[in-house]
Each structure stands twice: as C-alpha cells, then as structure tokens.
Enzyme design. Structure first.
Site, short mmCIF file in Angstrom:
data_model
loop_
_atom_site.label_atom_id
_atom_site.label_comp_id
_atom_site.label_asym_id
_atom_site.label_seq_id
_atom_site.Cartn_x
_atom_site.Cartn_y
_atom_site.Cartn_z
N LYS A 1 0.87 -1.18 0.00
CA LYS A 1 0.00 0.00 0.00
C LYS A 1 0.90 1.23 0.00
O LYS A 1 1.93 1.25 0.69
CB LYS A 1 -0.87 -0.03 1.27
CG LYS A 1 -1.83 1.12 1.40
CD LYS A 1 -2.68 0.96 2.67
CE LYS A 1 -3.77 2.04 2.76
NZ LYS A 1 -4.63 1.88 3.93
N SER B 1 -9.59 1.97 2.85
CA SER B 1 -8.64 2.68 2.03
C SER B 1 -7.62 1.78 1.34
O SER B 1 -6.99 2.21 0.39
CB SER B 1 -7.91 3.72 2.89
OG SER B 1 -7.12 3.08 3.87
N SER C 1 -9.98 -0.45 7.06
CA SER C 1 -9.37 -0.39 5.73
C SER C 1 -8.66 -1.63 5.23
O SER C 1 -8.25 -1.67 4.08
CB SER C 1 -8.40 0.78 5.66
OG SER C 1 -9.13 1.95 5.48
N1 GLN Z 1 -13.30 4.46 6.10
C1 GLN Z 1 -12.62 4.84 7.30
C2 GLN Z 1 -12.09 6.25 7.15
O1 GLN Z 1 -12.28 6.80 6.13
C3 GLN Z 1 -11.51 3.89 7.61
C4 GLN Z 1 -10.28 4.15 6.85
C5 GLN Z 1 -9.11 3.35 7.34
O2 GLN Z 1 -9.27 2.35 8.04
N2 GLN Z 1 -7.94 3.81 6.98
O3 GLN Z 1 -11.52 6.81 8.01
#
Ligand code: GLN
Length: 507
Positions: free
Chosen positions: A79, A154, A178
């Site tokens: 990532k 994400s 995420s």
């Molecule tokens: N969807 C959540 C956010 O936007 C989780 C994102 C994540 O776990 N990085 O913060």
C-alpha cells in the site's frame, strides 16, 4: 495467462520455488509484465523493474543456498502508505507526489528480509481516508469483479491486486476498517491484528491511536506467514508492544498460536470447532443490512455450526455510537498528524505566494484533496477551545465504553464474534460523490473493533448484488492477541468451503 495466475496460494508457489520448478526472477519478470499490462492503470502508483529484480535475485540466491523461508520469492506489493526506499511513497496524495523515502517502514523491511519480492506501490485513499479508493489524487481504482464498482478502501489497491491475481499478498493498513472492508468487497482474506503488535514506524500516520498494518491474501493460511513476518516489537514505534499477554511480541508468535489451535482442531476430529462459542451481535443485523449480505452471513454461521461451533446471541449496544466517536477521534488525530505538511518541513510547496502564511495556505490547499481537507477541518474544530470537552473528550469516553462492551462479550459470553463486514456489496464508483457521509455510515461494523484495538479479519463467504457476482465478507473478531487462533478458525471454514477459491475470471 501469467505464470503467477497458475498458483492460487503462497503455499503452492513456495513448493514450486523450493522444488526449483520456477525461479523467483522468472516469476518476477512475468508478474511485472502482468502488472504493467493490467487494464486499470490507476492500481499501481509506482513500479520499478530494477528494484523488483534485485529482490528477486536475492530470493534466488537464498533458494539456491537452501536458506529460503516460507515467503522467499513470493510476489507481493505495498500500500502506498508504507515508506519504501527507492519506490515513491505518496499516500495517494499530491502533497507527496514526488516523495522518495530514504528508509523502509519496519514492516516493509521485515517482509524484504523474509525474501518477498515487491512489485511496487499500490493505490489507496489519500492518507488512508476513505472507503472506496476514490479519494486518490491519482484516480479511482476499479473492483476486479466489476470495473464499475469500487474495490473498497482505504487499502483498495491492495485488495484489488490480490483479487486480480497480480500478487499473492499485499500490505494494508486498517484505522477503521481499511483492511477488512476492501478484502470483503474484493473477495480476498485480510486481517487487522491487535493494536500495537505490528510496528507503525514508517507508515504515514493517519490516526495514530487506531492505525494498524495487516496483510491481505487469497486465504487465511497465506495470511499466517505474512502477518507473522510483519509482527514484532519495534523500539522505533512508541506504541509498539514488547509483550502480548506476557509472551514476547516477536516473529513466530502468530505462527505458534496458529499451529497450537490447528492441533487442537485436528484432535477434535469430525467437529473440529466443537466448543467454540461464536457471539453474534444483534446490532449487526439491523434494518441497514442488505438482504443478500445477511443471507450470506447466516449461511456462513451455519457452516461454522456444522463444524461444531456453538452460536450465542450477544449485544454490543453502543455499535451505533462507533460512527460519531470514530469520526471525531480519527479526524482529530489526523488534523494533528497532517500539520507537518506545510510546504517547508514536508510536502508540496505552492509555486506562488505572498508571505509565509499565504505559502502554507496555498501549499496545503493545492496538496490535499477534498476529503482530507474535510477531515482536517472537522479535526481542528473538535479540538478547538470550547469544543474539546463537548466532542473530543466525549468521543474518548464513548470509545472506552465501546471497548468495554467488546471486552465483556469476549470475556464472558463468547470466544469470537462474527458478523458482516459491510452493510452491502461494493457500490458503484461515483455513487457517494454528493454524499460523503454515506461512506462514513457504511463503516458501522468495522469501526468498533478498531476503537477497541481488537484483532479482526474478513474472509469471503458468498456473493450478492443484482448479478450475484459481487463478493461478501464475513467478519471474525477475537480477543486481544488472538490473531493466530482467528486465522486457524478461518482456515477451518476455508477447508470446508470454496468461496476463497473463486476468482473474477471463473465465477
Ligand atoms: N473508512 C474509514 C475512514 O475513512 C476507515 C479508513 C481506514 O481504516 N484507513 O476513516
């Protein structure tokens, strides 16, 4: 057909590599070609053949010297939130678009030392903020099961790359879901370990008290060597744990507890999961849950019962409050973490400005995308004088109560908790553009686990949507440090079902 697509697990590829049926270099060349020919060119943000081939050659040397480990020669990708020496590290943001880190994140170094071969950097939501991988400054990523749909976020690029068969493993990070949510949307397996067990050093910070790295792969068994390699105490991360339930936090911990659980299951014979109490929170099955997802989860629970597990109804009454608590705490921490990108210390600097304040303002407005700016505004607001007590402190109290609910359930009522990862299957790209809060609401089943710091995973358990071709994920949550057992439980389910073997081409 790429060479890699002939192997459906790390295990099978490892056997071929160790039997010298194929070399790591030959495989890496082929995998790079497949990655470059892949139709969605928003997926990989940076590929560098030379760097990949250096790693492949090192892997071949250790294969030749018989010093290879379980991950030697295995193609993976990272990532783009992980600092990687040589490859660009952008966090999918214009703010860092040309940034090349002088060092590797601890996790990246651990995986490299284990002999993995990185194909490069995968898109994500900008600074890991989002649920659809649309918040990347470099374009939305497509779901390999349906290119009009999001892969989740994400870590959407990580899940999509595994689902598309371009890599056998990928790193992700999970702040509020995420790793689990994109794994669910793309039909792959992913785990977020207990907070503090994997080093955050060199991972671009979003919300430090929640951020935790975890791997994504085709199946639970493949997650074992990946997570095991990524784990361990790191003195460079102040929240890294030296011990887990009294035992040292070192590589080998996950592997050992996975194996211990497998032996117990083995000894139990035809009902390997006999005695396992699965807590099913009633709040996870409210009217917001789509019928197709609910039916797939129900079928999965029945499959676990057929393996001997017992189902227990539990309640996590504050589930609803996980959303407001998280969307106060995470933006608050983000607003602080992201203050370093001012065009002086880090990040993009505007070409034209009048004075220092104007330079900071313009640099940040140009460098950050809309969702990141929204979070910084929310975060700054809830931390500001007069609002701190009303929002931030209140959210921290709710966080503690949510963690207490999970703890109570896992201590008294059940051994693991199971339920959906998401309320529905992957949505269409662009669907929530006018309504960003709709995305926030869809995190309802994953946020509480993150606020509590517990380990959680997602494994494929069915298909839904109009065409019945969109993957559905089952969430499995365990007590602190229970990731080895979670992986063994998931593996038992995968031995009895074949959802994890489906790929977008042969559904
Ligand atoms: N969807 C959540 C956010 O936007 C989780 C994102 C994540 O776990 N990085 O913060």
């Amino acid at each position: 057909m790429s060479l890699l697509s002939q192997f459906h697990s790390i295990q099978s590829l490892r056997d071929a590599l160790q039997a010298k049926k194929i070399s790591a270099t030959e495989l890496a060349i082929d995998a790079l070609q497949a990655a470059q020919a892949y139709p969605d060119n928003a997926l990989f943000l940076h590929i560098d053949q030379d760097l990949t081939l250096q790693q492949a050659q090192a892997a071949d040397q250790s294969l030749a010297a018989n010093t290879a480990g379980p991950l030697t020669g295995i193609p993976i990708a990272h990532k783009d939130l992980f600092a990687t020496q040589g490859w660009r590290t952008t966090a999918s943001s214009r703010m860092l678009q040309d940034y090349i880190s002088p060092f590797d994140a601890t996790v990246v170094g651990q995986l490299r030392q284990a002999g993995t071969v990185s194909l490069g950097k995968l898109s994500c939501d900008e600074f890991a903020m989002g649920s659809g991988n649309e918040n990347s400054a470099f374009g939305a990523v497509q779901n390999p099961w349906d290119p009009t749909r999001v892969p989740g976020g994400s870590s959407g690029g990580s899940a999509a790359a595994v689902a598309a068969g371009l890599v056998l493993g990928a790193t992700g990070t999970d702040t509020g879901g995420s790793v689990r949510q994109p794994a669910a949307y793309c039909g792959v397996s992913g785990i977020k370990p207990t907070y503090g067990t994997v080093s955050r050093y060199g991972i671009i910070a979003y919300a430090s008290s929640l951020d935790q790295a975890g791997p994504l792969a085709r199946n639970a068994q493949d997650l074992v060597p990946l997570l095991d390699t990524m784990s361990g105490f790191d003195p460079q991360d102040s929240t890294s744990l030296e011990t887990c339930n009294g035992a040292p936090n070192t590589q080998g911990r996950i592997q050992a507890s996975y194996q211990a659980a497998q032996s117990r299951f083995q000894a139990a014979g035809a009902q390997p999961l006999k005695g396992l109490r699965i807590g099913v929170p009633k709040e996870f099955f409210n009217q917001g849950l789509a019928a197709d997802v609910g039916a797939a989860i129900e079928a999965a629970l029945q499959a676990f019962q057929a393996l001997g597990a017992q189902r227990v109804d539990i309640s996590l009454p504050l589930t609803r409050l996980a959303i407001p608590a998280y969307y106060v705490i995470a933006p608050a921490e983000a607003s602080s973490n992201l203050s370093r990108y001012d065009g002086v210390r880090y990040g993009h600097r505007a070409a034209q400005y009048t004075d220092l304040a104007d330079m900071t303002r313009r640099s940040r407005s140009e460098g950050f995308g809309e969702e990141v700016r929204r979070r910084i505004l929310v975060g700054t607001y809830v931390l500001s004088h007069g609002y701190y007590d009303a929002y931030y402190l209140q959210a921290q109290r709710v966080r503690r109560m949510i963690a207490d609910d999970f703890n109570r359930a896992l201590t008294h009522d059940c051994d693991v908790i199971m339920g959906p990862v998401t309320p529905s299957v992957a949505r269409r790209i662009g669907d929530n553009r006018q309504d960003p809060i709709a995305d926030w609401l869809s995190d309802i089943y994953t946020l509480g686990v993150s606020l509590a710091g517990l380990p959680g995973m997602s494994i494929p358990c069915g298909f839904g949507g109009d065409t019945q071709q969109l993957p559905i994920g089952l969430q499995i949550v365990g007590h602190y440090f229970d990731e080895g057992r979670l992986l063994a439980i998931a593996d038992r389910y995968q031995q009895a079902t074949d959802w994890h073997q489906r790929t977008p081409e042969n559904i």
